[in-house]
Design a protein around this motif. Sequence first.
Motif, PDB file in Angstrom:
ATOM      1  N   HIS A 124       2.399  79.783  31.157  1.00 50.22           N
ATOM      2  CA  HIS A 124       1.131  79.802  31.898  1.00 50.22           C
ATOM      3  C   HIS A 124       0.117  80.702  31.200  1.00 50.22           C
ATOM      4  O   HIS A 124       0.478  81.675  30.532  1.00 50.22           O
ATOM      5  CB  HIS A 124       1.364  80.280  33.331  1.00 50.22           C
ATOM      6  N   LEU A 127      -1.460  84.861  33.056  1.00 48.70           N
ATOM      7  CA  LEU A 127      -0.669  85.088  34.268  1.00 48.70           C
ATOM      8  C   LEU A 127      -0.869  86.512  34.788  1.00 48.70           C
ATOM      9  O   LEU A 127      -0.807  87.479  34.030  1.00 48.70           O
ATOM     10  CB  LEU A 127       0.816  84.858  33.982  1.00 48.70           C
ATOM     11  N   CYS A 153      -2.884  82.333  37.759  1.00 51.04           N
ATOM     12  CA  CYS A 153      -3.038  81.982  36.341  1.00 51.04           C
ATOM     13  C   CYS A 153      -4.175  80.977  36.220  1.00 51.04           C
ATOM     14  O   CYS A 153      -4.594  80.363  37.214  1.00 51.04           O
ATOM     15  CB  CYS A 153      -1.732  81.435  35.771  1.00 51.04           C
TER      16      CYS A 153
END
Length: 641
Positions: A124, A127, A153
């Motif tokens: 991601h 984050l 995120c």
Amino acid sequence: MSSREIPVVSDLFESDNLDLQFHELLPKCLEVKIELTDKHIDMVEKDTRTQAKGPGFFRHRAGRIGASVSGTVFHSNLAQPPQSTLKSICYPHLYKVNTKATRHGCEQEERAIDVYKEYMESNHVNLQIKKCGLFISKEHPYLHATPDFLVSCDCCGMGCGEVKCPVSVPNCNFDLYVNNKTSCLEKVNGDFRLKKSHSYYHQVQQQLFILSDKSYCDFVVCVWDVNGNPRFVHDRVKPDPEHSKMVLFKLQAFWRICVLPEILGRWYTRKCDVPVKMPGPNSVCFCRGQRGLDDVKCSNPDCPYGEFHQACLGIVGVTLRKTWYCPHCSRLPELRKTSTGKKSKRKQTEPSAVSQAALLCSTVCLCKAKPAQGERLLECHNAACDQGKYFHLNCLGMKRMPNNAKTTWQCKACKKKKPSSSSQTYKGKETKSVDSTSTSRNTSDVSSDEEDVVITNETTEPLDKYRSLSNLTKSDYNIIRDPNGWLTGEIIHSAQVLVRRVNPGVEGLQRPALGPARNFDVVTAECIQILHTGQGHWVCVSTVDCLPGRVKLYDSLYHDAVSQEVEEQTDDLLGGNLVSIDYVPVQQQTNSSDCGVFSVAFAVCLVFANDPRHVTFDVPRMRPHLLKCLKEGSITMFPSL
């Protein structure tokens, strides 16, 4: 402005409500309105980020239904609410879950979040994970939720997270874990998912309902193998509006007709008396009205009201249990355990794993008996055990299963094979040394598994639970002198030894450390005992001038309800025959450290046949008096005004 200035649900209590009957309390409960602004909610969340470590956390939880009990409340019966759940909602500072599984989960939570973070960072963008406090619903201020973390995120937006670290995942194998009936997971199309029927699903959905700006909740289950390598399952749960709509009505009804009567008028914890005014021959219910077509009958044949109008109880349309006690009779001491199900005997649908394994042996236990189907046995967890492997409690002289029965318990012969290197001798037994201060302060330490003691030699001399294990030191005397000194278990018991000398016929007065371990000798006559509540607090209980099974509580820092720990220790002292604990109004301490001194003073009053209710102690002279008595080896009444 701090969250301490924000009104809380427990402020709704009024002493005048203590004189009201249930049908008189109920209209007040239905009229209650709580309003909070966005600023209030943000302030509470900010001030409770340390959670249980901060005072505001329990203050704002009290009287509100938390996400963790949402499933329990939803499946409860409004006409017979579970008392343990009610108490945990109304008095969260007193009724805390302190099981081995809960402690393990709390200890491993941070590690699990780190494992989750490491996994998510690789998949991601930008984050962010942060801790959070308690969130209260603005539209439904009787609900609250405390996720384990907030997450966001660039690719998925904002969400929250809930972490579980179970101790029951066999060999860290989640495929085996899902076969367990109590498992929170199921396998759907090859993926592990949170069961919608599990209480954790209710918890997660209430979090998403209250935190309406979050689009998901990451449910994480994490365990570690013997080498310390993490194994975890991650399920992203989306908001379920249909579930929330279905649950919301039940939660609101439970809060109105079950929680608020306790908050406003202590309905379930106040002393229950038979009403003076009885209904006429043709009248029923609290309201003394005429019989109706839909009246419900109390299962107590001696109920003074007999039948009730459903409208008066607020249970129109609610399905009643086969055995149902009215709001009056459900509080009677002789029916309380039956109505809560504590003493009910549950039919065992299938034999335990230990019982099944024992059937494969030709003989078991020290008695060399042939194993029988379904019998209750204690397993020795030493793989090389040659003493029978499975044991009857009676043959071991034990009253109950030890705390570590399913994990590390070993028979005496197997323990002898591994003597402790740091032990000290006392009356023919060698045990690891224990810090009496830490034992008194920390319930979790006291009630830890029995492997804390390694027996290497035995004698036939019975264990003396009444004498002091050591003499008081200069350090102990300094604690007593210090106005802010918190009395340790050794100091408390040294005082109890002196109280016992005044009247040896009074039972109890056993070492307080035996209470959290549920190892008191059962009393058979009038007794006095000082207990440690597990919250850094001392209280005194006594059966002097009480009916069988009834106990009086002398608490210098009373919190409107008796804590579960005090109930369980007292029940152990009475051999499981506790009927009720009644608080006695006594002088209250004005600081946070005098509870031990007051508890000793109450015990002294009782042993000298003085009623603590009618004594006002001279507080500045109490500690010097206790110090003088301990040094001289004789105790007398504390100075009073």
